[in-house]
Design a protein around this motif. Structure first.
Motif, PDB file in Angstrom:
ATOM      1  N   MET A   1       0.848  -1.207   0.000  1.00 12.28           N
ATOM      2  CA  MET A   1       0.000   0.000   0.000  1.00 12.28           C
ATOM      3  C   MET A   1       0.884   1.259   0.000  1.00 12.28           C
ATOM      4  O   MET A   1       1.740   1.406   0.871  1.00 12.28           O
ATOM      5  N   PRO A   2       0.676   2.164  -0.963  1.00  5.93           N
ATOM      6  CA  PRO A   2       1.473   3.396  -0.953  1.00  5.93           C
ATOM      7  C   PRO A   2       1.214   4.236   0.301  1.00  5.93           C
ATOM      8  O   PRO A   2       0.061   4.441   0.697  1.00  5.93           O
ATOM      9  N   LEU A   3       2.288   4.709   0.905  1.00  9.37           N
ATOM     10  CA  LEU A   3       2.182   5.569   2.086  1.00  9.37           C
ATOM     11  C   LEU A   3       2.925   6.876   1.843  1.00  9.37           C
ATOM     12  O   LEU A   3       3.995   6.879   1.226  1.00  9.37           O
ATOM     13  N   VAL A   4       2.331   7.941   2.338  1.00  6.96           N
ATOM     14  CA  VAL A   4       2.966   9.261   2.253  1.00  6.96           C
ATOM     15  C   VAL A   4       3.403   9.642   3.671  1.00  6.96           C
ATOM     16  O   VAL A   4       2.575   9.693   4.581  1.00  6.96           O
ATOM     17  N   GLY A   5       4.684   9.906   3.839  1.00  3.68           N
ATOM     18  CA  GLY A   5       5.216  10.269   5.159  1.00  3.68           C
ATOM     19  C   GLY A   5       5.254  11.779   5.312  1.00  3.68           C
ATOM     20  O   GLY A   5       5.870  12.475   4.503  1.00  3.68           O
ATOM     21  N   VAL A   6       4.594  12.287   6.337  1.00  5.12           N
ATOM     22  CA  VAL A   6       4.524  13.735   6.596  1.00  5.12           C
ATOM     23  C   VAL A   6       4.735  13.976   8.082  1.00  5.12           C
ATOM     24  O   VAL A   6       4.263  13.194   8.906  1.00  5.12           O
ATOM     25  N   GLY A   7       5.343  15.104   8.402  1.00  6.72           N
ATOM     26  CA  GLY A   7       5.488  15.483   9.803  1.00  6.72           C
ATOM     27  C   GLY A   7       6.941  15.720  10.150  1.00  6.72           C
ATOM     28  O   GLY A   7       7.707  14.765  10.307  1.00  6.72           O
ATOM     29  N   GLY A   8       7.326  16.982  10.219  1.00  9.64           N
ATOM     30  CA  GLY A   8       8.658  17.332  10.691  1.00  9.64           C
ATOM     31  C   GLY A   8       9.772  17.185   9.682  1.00  9.64           C
ATOM     32  O   GLY A   8      10.947  17.329  10.040  1.00  9.64           O
ATOM     33  N   VAL A   9       9.450  16.940   8.431  1.00 11.89           N
ATOM     34  CA  VAL A   9      10.512  16.865   7.418  1.00 11.89           C
ATOM     35  C   VAL A   9      11.096  18.262   7.238  1.00 11.89           C
ATOM     36  O   VAL A   9      10.355  19.227   7.054  1.00 11.89           O
ATOM     37  N   HIS A  10      12.417  18.366   7.338  1.00 13.17           N
ATOM     38  CA  HIS A  10      13.020  19.706   7.299  1.00 13.17           C
ATOM     39  C   HIS A  10      14.282  19.777   6.453  1.00 13.17           C
ATOM     40  O   HIS A  10      14.869  20.850   6.310  1.00 13.17           O
TER      41      HIS A  10
END
Ligand code: FMN
Length: 366
Positions: free
Chosen positions: A289-298
């Motif tokens: 399942m494709p997942l998109v990782g978000v949160g705190g990427v800097h």
């Protein structure tokens, strides 16, 4: 206009965060922010569903709520731009002030509450850009006073079916009372059942697959995540976005003046929790399942770490406030350098390398 980071940032930071945001949208609209040369590295390309992402970095929802500047965002180097959250009817959101910078933490707290102009103006703008190419996702939500919230999501899919590269069902904003209740098993099953029926209908009429992704909160328990993933799989969602902002307030936050503001926290301090939630989601949904990782990427390395933790794609928002528009390109260069260093020929080579390590950590912190 070239972005002199320290100067432009100093100037923007003299405005309230919300006014600075409006200025940034205006500058993008007027073409005042210089287009940057594209980074075309075949190792960074991602093919998912029927979409060819030139790179995995997407603009997260909430920056371009009304679909005013998707093309300008793509020209900054983003591989995709997600507009919204859009609700059927315009709504003002919560009273101001409702957005706060935690500069010492490179974080943001917001309690905007889905302020947006509603479907109609965004539909018009997206119709105007039809044929421009580029991946533009539409994030859909429910009006605060809606009597049938599921119907609002279904309406979003119906309205934007011929224009959205993909849809995001956002049930994870902490700023609409009761919205996160839609993550509970039965409510989610009903919502996703109705959304996926509509997705199947519009896929047939649009003559192409219209992927529907579910965006979740990081403030979930292990059991809660079990339920969400089980329902998402059973209902055949096309992917998940992990995560939205958190209600947690960490002791480590330095900006004590702002940290007690009500709302969702995003930016650097969210990285750990959101990445743990991402890895735990990956373990539950399996490799496909494709997942998109978000949160705190800097930076490029934190984007790479999301992929190593199990993401296929990455998004960010808050760090743009601190890094400026040039950072997208810089991040892509850093990501490409990393791939060279580890002699990887594609992002697939590194995906999932640290899933087990991240998933072994506790979701609740501090
Ligand atoms: C000011 C602001 C507004 C946001 N509005 C939305 C929104 O309308 N819909 C949504 O799904 N997420 C929204 N988000 C959440 C972001 O899309 C993202 O999931 C979250 O901020 C974590 O990423 P970051 O740490 O890179 O900011 C918003 C975030 C911020 C900071």
């Amino acid at each position: 206009m070239a972005w002199n980071k320290s100067l432009a940032q100093k100037l923007l930071f003299t405005f309230s965060p919300e006014n600075a945001h409006s200025l940034a949208i205006a500058a993008l609209k007027m073409g005042l922010i210089k287009d940057l040369p594209a980074i075309n590295d075949p190792r960074l390309r991602v093919k998912l569903w029927d979409l060819d992402f030139p790179n995995p970095l997407g603009m997260a929802a909430g920056f371009d709520k009304n679909a005013e500047v998707p093309d300008a965002l793509l020209r900054l180097g983003f591989g995709a731009a997600e507009v919204g959250t859009l609700t059927p009817l315009a709504q003002p959101g919560n009273p101001k002030p409702r957005m706060f910078r935690l500069a010492k933490d490179e974080a943001v707290i917001n309690r905007l509450g889905f302020n947006n102009e509603g479907h109609a103006p965004a539909l018009h703008r997206l119709e105007q850009r039809k044929g421009n190419g580029g991946i533009v996702g539409v994030n859909v939500g429910a009006n605060k006073d809606s009597e049938d919230r599921s119907a609002d999501y279904v309406k979003g899919i119906e309205t934007f079916a011929s224009l959205a590269s993909y849809f995001t069902i956002n049930i994870s904003s902490p700023n609409t009372p009761g919205l996160r209740d839609l993550q509970a098993r039965e409510a989610l099953d009903d919502l996703l059942g109705r959304c996926m029926d509509k997705r199947n209908e519009v896929t047939a009429s649009a003559g192409r697959s219209v992927p529907v992704l579910l965006k979740i909160a990081p403030d979930v328990t292990e059991f809660g995540l079990d339920d969400i993933c089980a329902v998402a799989i059973a209902r055949g969602v096309d992917g998940m976005i992990v995560s939205n902002t958190t209600l947690d307030r960490y002791d480590s936050l330095k900006d004590v003046a702002q940290k007690s503001e009500t709302g969702g926290l995003s930016g650097k301090p969210l990285f750990e929790k959101a990445t743990i939630a991402l890895a735990k989601t990956r373990q539950r949904v399996g490799p496909d399942m494709p997942l998109v990782g978000v949160g705190g990427v800097h930076d490029g390395i934190s984007a790479i770490e999301k992929i190593r933790a199990g993401a296929n794609l990455v998004q960010f928002y808050s760090s743009l406030v601190y890094g400026g528009p040039g950072m997208v390109r810089q991040m892509l260069v850093q990501m490409a350098d990393y791939l060279s260093k580890v002699e990887a020929t594609s992002l697939e080579d590194i995906r999932g390398q640290t899933t087990a390590d991240w998933a072994a950590k506790e979701l609740t912190m501090e």
